[in-house]
Write a protein that holds these residues in place. Sequence first.
Motif, PDB file in Angstrom:
ATOM      1  N   VAL A 128       0.851  -1.197   0.000  1.00 17.98           N
ATOM      2  CA  VAL A 128       0.000   0.000   0.000  1.00 17.98           C
ATOM      3  C   VAL A 128       0.883   1.242   0.000  1.00 17.98           C
ATOM      4  O   VAL A 128       0.996   1.942   0.993  1.00 17.98           O
ATOM      5  CB  VAL A 128      -0.949   0.015   1.212  1.00 17.98           C
ATOM      6  N   HIS A 129       1.531   1.495  -1.093  1.00 19.77           N
ATOM      7  CA  HIS A 129       2.321   2.711  -1.275  1.00 19.77           C
ATOM      8  C   HIS A 129       3.333   2.936  -0.156  1.00 19.77           C
ATOM      9  O   HIS A 129       3.499   4.043   0.331  1.00 19.77           O
ATOM     10  CB  HIS A 129       1.408   3.936  -1.404  1.00 19.77           C
ATOM     11  N   THR A 130       3.974   1.901   0.279  1.00 21.09           N
ATOM     12  CA  THR A 130       4.999   1.965   1.317  1.00 21.09           C
ATOM     13  C   THR A 130       4.509   2.770   2.521  1.00 21.09           C
ATOM     14  O   THR A 130       5.042   3.812   2.864  1.00 21.09           O
ATOM     15  CB  THR A 130       6.309   2.545   0.769  1.00 21.09           C
ATOM     16  N   SER A 131       3.503   2.270   3.176  1.00 20.37           N
ATOM     17  CA  SER A 131       2.948   2.916   4.359  1.00 20.37           C
ATOM     18  C   SER A 131       3.857   2.675   5.555  1.00 20.37           C
ATOM     19  O   SER A 131       3.938   1.561   6.086  1.00 20.37           O
ATOM     20  CB  SER A 131       1.553   2.376   4.655  1.00 20.37           C
ATOM     21  N   ILE A 132       4.566   3.709   5.988  1.00 22.93           N
ATOM     22  CA  ILE A 132       5.501   3.596   7.103  1.00 22.93           C
ATOM     23  C   ILE A 132       4.780   3.169   8.380  1.00 22.93           C
ATOM     24  O   ILE A 132       5.280   2.363   9.157  1.00 22.93           O
ATOM     25  CB  ILE A 132       6.258   4.933   7.324  1.00 22.93           C
ATOM     26  N   GLY A 133       3.569   3.702   8.602  1.00 20.07           N
ATOM     27  CA  GLY A 133       2.811   3.353   9.802  1.00 20.07           C
ATOM     28  C   GLY A 133       2.502   1.868   9.879  1.00 20.07           C
ATOM     29  O   GLY A 133       2.673   1.239  10.924  1.00 20.07           O
ATOM     30  N   ILE A 134       2.064   1.289   8.769  1.00 24.35           N
ATOM     31  CA  ILE A 134       1.735  -0.145   8.760  1.00 24.35           C
ATOM     32  C   ILE A 134       3.004  -0.976   8.872  1.00 24.35           C
ATOM     33  O   ILE A 134       3.027  -2.002   9.558  1.00 24.35           O
ATOM     34  CB  ILE A 134       0.922  -0.507   7.503  1.00 24.35           C
ATOM     35  N   ILE A 135       4.084  -0.555   8.226  1.00 24.01           N
ATOM     36  CA  ILE A 135       5.357  -1.278   8.328  1.00 24.01           C
ATOM     37  C   ILE A 135       5.853  -1.258   9.780  1.00 24.01           C
ATOM     38  O   ILE A 135       6.284  -2.281  10.312  1.00 24.01           O
ATOM     39  CB  ILE A 135       6.404  -0.686   7.364  1.00 24.01           C
ATOM     40  N   LEU A 136       5.777  -0.091  10.436  1.00 20.13           N
ATOM     41  CA  LEU A 136       6.172  -0.010  11.846  1.00 20.13           C
ATOM     42  C   LEU A 136       5.283  -0.871  12.735  1.00 20.13           C
ATOM     43  O   LEU A 136       5.757  -1.505  13.684  1.00 20.13           O
ATOM     44  CB  LEU A 136       6.145   1.443  12.330  1.00 20.13           C
ATOM     45  N   ALA A 137       3.985  -0.919  12.431  1.00 19.08           N
ATOM     46  CA  ALA A 137       3.071  -1.776  13.194  1.00 19.08           C
ATOM     47  C   ALA A 137       3.475  -3.239  13.038  1.00 19.08           C
ATOM     48  O   ALA A 137       3.460  -4.004  14.017  1.00 19.08           O
ATOM     49  CB  ALA A 137       1.630  -1.561  12.738  1.00 19.08           C
ATOM     50  N   GLY A 138       3.852  -3.621  11.835  1.00 19.39           N
ATOM     51  CA  GLY A 138       4.318  -4.992  11.615  1.00 19.39           C
ATOM     52  C   GLY A 138       5.578  -5.292  12.409  1.00 19.39           C
ATOM     53  O   GLY A 138       5.707  -6.360  13.013  1.00 19.39           O
TER      54      GLY A 138
END
Length: 126
Positions: free
Chosen positions: A39-49
């Motif tokens: 999803v367009h390199t979502s930093i928030g979701i990557i950090l959540a992961g």
Amino acid sequence: MNWIIALVAAMLVVVSQVITQRRLLTITGILFIAFGLFVHTSIGIILAGCYIIIASFLPHRSYTHSLLGLAFFASILHYSLQQWLMNGVFVAALAGYASHLVAGMKFLPVNRRGVKLFAPIWKKEF
């Protein structure tokens, strides 16, 4: 796209029957990171992961139940809400996390263990 999500969810249900809850949490974190990249390199979701993966290897009530965990959660929210604007979510989510920490403290009669609010600097349980 919807059928891919449904397929992944069905696979997780099947896998959850044969692996431990902690390893399922690790897999969930990996899927969060993959979705964040998709999803367009979502930093928030990557950090959540990343947060989910780290939490899957830590004992319960350790770093995730500290002010360090609260700060990392706040950064996840900050980056997520830069991409998806939702009024009031930052305050509500932080209040929920903080209340979870307070609910785990020793001053409540149901908690014998408490939380290490200042981990890793100070190991005292509150």
